[in-house]
Design an enzyme around this catalytic site. Structure first.
Site, PDB file in Angstrom:
ATOM      1  N   CYS A  46       0.797  -1.240  -0.055  1.00 24.77           N
ATOM      2  CA  CYS A  46       0.007   0.181  -0.126  1.00 24.77           C
ATOM      3  C   CYS A  46       0.826   1.208   0.075  1.00 24.77           C
ATOM      4  CB  CYS A  46      -0.637  -0.129   1.042  1.00 24.77           C
ATOM      5  SG  CYS A  46      -1.562  -1.599   1.659  1.00 24.77           S
ATOM      6  N   ASN A 311      -4.562  -8.785   6.241  1.00 22.17           N
ATOM      7  CA  ASN A 311      -3.926  -9.132   7.580  1.00 22.17           C
ATOM      8  C   ASN A 311      -5.004  -9.652   8.440  1.00 22.17           C
ATOM      9  OD1 ASN A 311      -1.155  -7.787   7.970  1.00 22.17           O
ATOM     10  ND2 ASN A 311      -2.017  -6.593   6.251  1.00 22.17           N
TER      11      ASN A 311
HETATM   12  C1  LIG Z   1       0.161   0.163  -5.288  1.00 26.30           C
HETATM   13  C2  LIG Z   1      -0.939  -0.597  -4.135  1.00 26.30           C
HETATM   14  C3  LIG Z   1      -1.422   0.039  -3.221  1.00 26.30           C
HETATM   15  C4  LIG Z   1      -2.270  -0.498  -2.159  1.00 26.30           C
HETATM   16  N1  LIG Z   1      -3.069   0.373  -1.195  1.00 26.30           N
HETATM   17  C5  LIG Z   1      -3.880  -0.347  -0.493  1.00 26.30           C
HETATM   18  C6  LIG Z   1      -4.136   0.474   0.412  1.00 26.30           C
HETATM   19  O1  LIG Z   1      -4.291   1.734   0.669  1.00 26.30           O
HETATM   20  N2  LIG Z   1      -5.009  -0.157   1.474  1.00 26.30           N
HETATM   21  C7  LIG Z   1      -5.326  -1.526   1.649  1.00 26.30           C
HETATM   22  O2  LIG Z   1      -6.121  -2.006   2.187  1.00 26.30           O
HETATM   23  N3  LIG Z   1      -4.838  -2.276   0.340  1.00 26.30           N
HETATM   24  C8  LIG Z   1      -4.154  -1.730  -0.497  1.00 26.30           C
HETATM   25  N4  LIG Z   1      -3.343  -2.588  -1.460  1.00 26.30           N
HETATM   26  C9  LIG Z   1      -3.600  -3.971  -1.382  1.00 26.30           C
HETATM   27  C10 LIG Z   1      -2.671  -4.651  -0.608  1.00 26.30           C
HETATM   28  O3  LIG Z   1      -1.268  -4.394  -0.700  1.00 26.30           O
HETATM   29  C11 LIG Z   1      -2.881  -6.170  -0.663  1.00 26.30           C
HETATM   30  O4  LIG Z   1      -4.291  -6.312  -0.445  1.00 26.30           O
HETATM   31  C12 LIG Z   1      -2.064  -6.980   0.383  1.00 26.30           C
HETATM   32  O5  LIG Z   1      -0.703  -6.789   0.182  1.00 26.30           O
HETATM   33  C13 LIG Z   1      -2.459  -8.368   0.193  1.00 26.30           C
HETATM   34  O6  LIG Z   1      -1.415  -9.230   0.934  1.00 26.30           O
HETATM   35  P1  LIG Z   1      -1.473 -10.863   0.813  1.00 26.30           P
HETATM   36  O7  LIG Z   1      -0.349 -11.433   1.801  1.00 26.30           O
HETATM   37  O8  LIG Z   1      -2.601 -11.589   0.693  1.00 26.30           O
HETATM   38  O9  LIG Z   1      -0.687 -10.969  -0.760  1.00 26.30           O
HETATM   39  P2  LIG Z   1       0.710 -10.252  -1.021  1.00 26.30           P
HETATM   40  O10 LIG Z   1       0.985  -9.036  -0.621  1.00 26.30           O
HETATM   41  O11 LIG Z   1       0.626 -10.185  -2.505  1.00 26.30           O
HETATM   42  O12 LIG Z   1       1.596 -11.106  -0.801  1.00 26.30           O
HETATM   43  C14 LIG Z   1       1.688 -12.386  -1.375  1.00 26.30           C
HETATM   44  C15 LIG Z   1       3.285 -12.841  -1.347  1.00 26.30           C
HETATM   45  O13 LIG Z   1       3.200 -14.277  -2.045  1.00 26.30           O
HETATM   46  C16 LIG Z   1       4.447 -14.214  -2.746  1.00 26.30           C
HETATM   47  N5  LIG Z   1       4.134 -15.349  -3.516  1.00 26.30           N
HETATM   48  C17 LIG Z   1       3.184 -15.399  -4.533  1.00 26.30           C
HETATM   49  N6  LIG Z   1       3.396 -16.755  -5.328  1.00 26.30           N
HETATM   50  C18 LIG Z   1       4.448 -17.420  -4.616  1.00 26.30           C
HETATM   51  C19 LIG Z   1       5.056 -18.737  -4.738  1.00 26.30           C
HETATM   52  N7  LIG Z   1       4.636 -19.473  -5.616  1.00 26.30           N
HETATM   53  N8  LIG Z   1       6.099 -18.971  -3.980  1.00 26.30           N
HETATM   54  C20 LIG Z   1       6.565 -18.171  -2.950  1.00 26.30           C
HETATM   55  N9  LIG Z   1       5.921 -16.986  -2.877  1.00 26.30           N
HETATM   56  C21 LIG Z   1       4.885 -16.651  -3.637  1.00 26.30           C
HETATM   57  C22 LIG Z   1       4.606 -13.097  -3.384  1.00 26.30           C
HETATM   58  O14 LIG Z   1       5.958 -12.603  -3.874  1.00 26.30           O
HETATM   59  C23 LIG Z   1       4.074 -11.972  -2.459  1.00 26.30           C
HETATM   60  O15 LIG Z   1       5.021 -11.542  -1.729  1.00 26.30           O
HETATM   61  C24 LIG Z   1      -2.523  -1.973  -2.176  1.00 26.30           C
HETATM   62  C25 LIG Z   1      -1.667  -2.667  -3.225  1.00 26.30           C
HETATM   63  C26 LIG Z   1      -0.891  -1.849  -4.115  1.00 26.30           C
HETATM   64  C27 LIG Z   1      -0.189  -3.075  -5.161  1.00 26.30           C
END
Ligand SMILES: Cc1cc2nc3c(=O)[nH]c(=O)nc-3n(C[C@H](O)[C@H](O)[C@H](O)COP(=O)(O)OP(=O)(O)OC[C@H]3O[C@@H](n4cnc5c(N)ncnc54)[C@H](O)[C@@H]3O)c2cc1C
Length: 458
Positions: A46, A311
């Protein structure tokens, strides 16, 4: 022997699950290994736009915990730069490729948390040999864009394709870095997370800071020169570009999960129960941007990839794996963002969502100010409410305005979460002092207007 927990994905959802499980079970009881294919753990995606713009100066400010901290403080082993390439639920084993050293590792598990996030949508035409085209999901994506912007020859012209909130935030960041920015959006308006009438206010603010918005225009390809992107191709001709950022949305990153037999729902996200267990697969959990969840207002499954949900869902999975009891109750679609000083908040259903869910409703727009009109810094604030007809139950709300606008959506989110009617909302005891609100808070003014609209249609 200690039970083995394997986590796929080392960001918000995955590491929240790992940390919560560890808080409840020590190393003799539970071994925890997390695989992360990128260079970072527990980072704030984010925050990427604010690091790109320079508002947040250092990349590492976006990292909440690095692998050494996980090892030292939580006894969680992180295999960084390891991409999980296969999950065998029969043998209870994951296979991962070591992206740095080469080779393959295999790890057995008793319990698996799948938290691989989402993938930016990247059409087949969006590939350029030498680079210059960036999707945004991980901190590695942000770092790759920063390197490109800092590299030679210095990019001067940016095109952002897609005007969702990530596209809008990235467009602002690139303007702040001094690039010229075109934002191309196939729909009539950018900022589709709010209704068109509210999005128009956001579009005005974007134009106000110099972002050129081209709506109703689809990108069909890219041009390149010397292997670097040089333009995006549209029906109205090419738009020159030294860097292209894709803001076309994301989809759940489920390929591995699907291959392993985890069930997907109608939105394409992994199905889970309220405790974040994958149904029918004992010991398998999923959380974050890769799962679908329940929308508490429409009653429909949705894929709403936000850090706040990731989270919480990871935490719920971790508590349950740790032997506790926690549930994730679903979402109502609350989100905030900004364009320079213009703040945007939304919660619940937009008009089109309410119609699609089959509700009859009224919608009203109330113009007001963030502070008492005579108080220095008073600026306009627009509140939109959508209320079910005839019950008056709040279904959705949107706010666009200057300071104190975005977080006012939380008042509306709490009202909506608790099923309040707009009539009940008119009496809410909200704080008032001239520096913070007019004597009738914008939320109360909008609620009164919605009550009038309901009366007029009954
Ligand atoms: C530019 C931007 C701005 C955002 N702003 C906001 C905001 O203001 N408010 C909000 O609530 N949300 C926001 N978000 C969304 C938020 O960042 C995501 O919802 C959150 O990061 C999701 O967390 P996650 O752990 O589910 O997935 P991710 O953060 O995508 O983490 C998944 C991880 O798994 C790893 N991975 C994937 N496949 C594999 C594999 N096969 N083997 C090993 N590792 C793997 C990836 O490298 C990644 O690090 C934003 C997103 C972006 C891109």
């Amino acid at each position: 022997m200690a039970e083995r927990l394997i986590v796929v994905g080392g960001d918000g959802a995955g590491m929240a699950a790992a940390s919560q499980a560890r808080r409840r079970r020590d190393r003799d009881d539970l071994t925890i290994v997390a695989f992360e294919r990128g260079h970072f753990t527990s980072y704030s995606a984010c925050g990427i736009p604010y690091w790109i713009s320079g508002v947040v100066p250092e990349r590492d400010q976006l990292i909440a915990r690095d692998p050494a901290t996980f090892q030292d403080e939580f006894d969680i082993q992180v295999r960084l730069r390891h991409e999980v390439t296969g999950i065998d639920l029969e043998r209870r084993e994951v296979v991962a490729r070591d992206l740095a050293g080469g080779g393959e590792v295999r790890e057995g598990f008793d319990t698996l948390v799948y938290a691989a996030g989402a993938m930016p949508i990247k059409p087949a035409w969006a590939h350029i040999r030498g680079g210059g085209v960036f999707g945004m999901q991980t901190l590695d994506d942000g770092a790759a864009l920063r390197d490109w912007l800092d590299g030679e020859p210095k990019p001067r012209r940016a095109v952002v394709i897609g005007g969702g909130y990530i596209g809008v935030e990235m467009a602002e960041a690139l303007i702040q870095r001094g690039l010229s920015v075109n934002l191309v959006e196939r729909a009539d308006q950018p900022m589709s997370t709010v209704d068109g009438d509210m999005a128009e206010l956001v579009a005005d603010a974007m134009r106000g800071i110099g972002i050129q918005i081209r709506t109703g225009l689809a990108v069909t390809g890219l041009e390149e020169r010397d292997g670097r992107v040089s333009a995006v191709v549209t029906a109205e001709g090419p738009i020159p570009a030294d860097v292209v950022v894709l803001g076309l949305g994301v989809r759940p990153n489920t390929r591995l999960a699907e291959e392993a037999g985890l069930p997907l729902g109608p939105t394409g996200g992994i199905r889970t129960d309220r405790r974040m267990r994958v149904p029918g697969l004992p010991g398998v959990w999923a959380a974050g941007d890769c799962v679908e969840t329940l929308h508490r207002v429409s009653g429909m499954p949705v894929h709403l990839p936000l850090g706040t949900h990731a989270n919480k869902q990871g935490r719920v999975a971790g508590i349950n794996i740790g032997g506790g009891y926690a549930t994730f109750p679903g979402v109502i679609g609350t989100a905030v963002t900004k364009v320079c000083d213009l703040e945007v908040g939304r919660t619940g259903l937009r008009e089109r969502d309410a119609a699609a869910a089959g509700f009859e409703f009224v919608s009203v727009i109330a113009e007001s100010t963030n502070r008492a009109g005579y108080y220095p810094g008073a600026r306009p604030m627009t509140v939109k409410l959508i209320a079910e007809r005839p019950s008056g139950r709040l279904l959705g709300a949107q706010i666009v305005g200057w300071s104190e606008a975005a977080k006012r959506i939380d008042t509306l989110a709490v009202a909506l979460w608790n099923g309040m009617t707009v009539d009940e909302m008119t009496a809410l005891d909200l704080g008032y002092a001239p520096p913070y609100a007019p004597v009738w808070d914008p939320v109360l003014i909008a609620a009164r207007k919605a009550v009038d609209a309901l009366a007029a249609t009954s």
